[in-house]
Design an enzyme around this catalytic site. Sequence first.
Site, PDB file in Angstrom:
ATOM      1  N   GLU A   8       0.775  -1.080   0.173  1.00 27.59           N
ATOM      2  CA  GLU A   8      -0.062  -0.009   0.319  1.00 27.59           C
ATOM      3  C   GLU A   8       0.894   1.157  -0.003  1.00 27.59           C
ATOM      4  O   GLU A   8       1.601   1.514   0.990  1.00 27.59           O
ATOM      5  CB  GLU A   8      -0.955   0.050   1.268  1.00 27.59           C
ATOM      6  CG  GLU A   8      -2.392   0.566   1.034  1.00 27.59           C
ATOM      7  CD  GLU A   8      -2.068   2.099   0.908  1.00 27.59           C
ATOM      8  OE1 GLU A   8      -2.704   2.738  -0.038  1.00 27.59           O
ATOM      9  OE2 GLU A   8      -1.466   2.782   1.782  1.00 27.59           O
ATOM     10  N   SER A   9       1.029   1.926  -1.109  1.00 26.87           N
ATOM     11  CA  SER A   9       1.736   3.024  -1.446  1.00 26.87           C
ATOM     12  C   SER A   9       1.792   4.111  -0.070  1.00 26.87           C
ATOM     13  O   SER A   9       2.949   4.743   0.097  1.00 26.87           O
ATOM     14  CB  SER A   9       1.728   3.697  -2.587  1.00 26.87           C
ATOM     15  OG  SER A   9       0.471   4.300  -2.974  1.00 26.87           O
ATOM     16  N   CYS A  50       4.749  -2.110  -8.432  1.00 28.77           N
ATOM     17  CA  CYS A  50       3.515  -1.706  -7.864  1.00 28.77           C
ATOM     18  C   CYS A  50       3.396  -0.635  -7.120  1.00 28.77           C
ATOM     19  O   CYS A  50       3.924   0.570  -7.417  1.00 28.77           O
ATOM     20  CB  CYS A  50       2.805  -3.111  -7.441  1.00 28.77           C
ATOM     21  SG  CYS A  50       0.830  -2.630  -7.266  1.00 28.77           S
ATOM     22  N   ARG A  76      -4.649  -4.023  -8.221  1.00 27.99           N
ATOM     23  CA  ARG A  76      -4.904  -2.734  -7.818  1.00 27.99           C
ATOM     24  C   ARG A  76      -3.729  -1.805  -8.209  1.00 27.99           C
ATOM     25  O   ARG A  76      -3.253  -0.854  -7.615  1.00 27.99           O
ATOM     26  CB  ARG A  76      -5.032  -2.458  -6.435  1.00 27.99           C
ATOM     27  CG  ARG A  76      -6.110  -3.286  -5.871  1.00 27.99           C
ATOM     28  CD  ARG A  76      -6.326  -3.313  -4.333  1.00 27.99           C
ATOM     29  NE  ARG A  76      -6.626  -1.670  -4.080  1.00 27.99           N
ATOM     30  CZ  ARG A  76      -6.006  -0.772  -2.889  1.00 27.99           C
ATOM     31  NH1 ARG A  76      -5.220  -1.566  -2.222  1.00 27.99           N
ATOM     32  NH2 ARG A  76      -6.406   0.433  -2.613  1.00 27.99           N
ATOM     33  N   HIS A 129       3.567  -7.050 -10.712  1.00 25.50           N
ATOM     34  CA  HIS A 129       4.236  -7.969  -9.862  1.00 25.50           C
ATOM     35  C   HIS A 129       4.973  -9.297 -10.415  1.00 25.50           C
ATOM     36  O   HIS A 129       4.459 -10.290 -10.501  1.00 25.50           O
ATOM     37  CB  HIS A 129       3.266  -8.548  -8.853  1.00 25.50           C
ATOM     38  CG  HIS A 129       2.797  -7.815  -7.890  1.00 25.50           C
ATOM     39  ND1 HIS A 129       3.277  -7.346  -6.603  1.00 25.50           N
ATOM     40  CD2 HIS A 129       1.558  -6.893  -8.027  1.00 25.50           C
ATOM     41  CE1 HIS A 129       2.414  -6.314  -5.899  1.00 25.50           C
ATOM     42  NE2 HIS A 129       1.503  -6.098  -7.048  1.00 25.50           N
ATOM     43  N   GLU A 179       7.552 -10.606  -9.420  1.00 23.07           N
ATOM     44  CA  GLU A 179       7.834 -11.859  -8.225  1.00 23.07           C
ATOM     45  C   GLU A 179       6.847 -12.850  -8.186  1.00 23.07           C
ATOM     46  O   GLU A 179       7.025 -13.882  -7.563  1.00 23.07           O
ATOM     47  CB  GLU A 179       8.067 -11.343  -7.019  1.00 23.07           C
ATOM     48  CG  GLU A 179       6.741 -10.919  -6.319  1.00 23.07           C
ATOM     49  CD  GLU A 179       6.303  -9.231  -6.450  1.00 23.07           C
ATOM     50  OE1 GLU A 179       5.509  -8.861  -6.090  1.00 23.07           O
ATOM     51  OE2 GLU A 179       6.525  -8.881  -7.777  1.00 23.07           O
TER      52      GLU A 179
END
Length: 195
Positions: free
Chosen positions: A56-57, A84, A140, A175, A177
């Site tokens: 969550e940025s 992200c 998101r 993402h 990963e």
Amino acid sequence: MDVKIGVLALQGDVAEHITAFQQVLDTIPSVVGSVVEVREAAQIPSLDAIAIPGGESTTISRLIEKNRMHEVLTGFQGGIFATCAGMVLMAKSVEDPRICPLGLIDMEVDRNAFGRQRESFEADIPVQGLDAPFHAVFIRAPVVRSVGAEATVLATIDQGIVAVLQGKHMALSFHPELAGDLRLHRLFLTGLGIV
């Protein structure tokens, strides 16, 4: 060659990035490499590269400030691999005033461009520097609305730019990963002269 990569361990897919980078390093005979969790600003200067994972940025931005990492990250001489929420933090411009961006890539980012969790998706996308499409997982995800002259666009989808390179730094809105595909981690390290 000794190589030390850090993964910012404040939130997000920390273990997955550690595994991906270690797997890439293990394939390079001339490299003795380690990948470590980074929880303190004092760890950063000794690294060759650092990853800022998704999450969550606004939370990650707040934790970077709380842990006094902002100045250390903006002055970091190695490469930064951001995914992200990490992409949001790398931008020069973000529409959300709660985020204190690092400003390391000349780009304007729309955080959570894909909105809610149910709007998350996967897509095979062409990425500059890769010989075949990459299976990208968007959760998101942010989208880059514009880039400056110093930034190179690596990938786009209909909604906008989703991968950018500037100098030693790579930012992805998806993402890698989670894809089981190490090519972008490898491409990043290749750009640093490690691979």
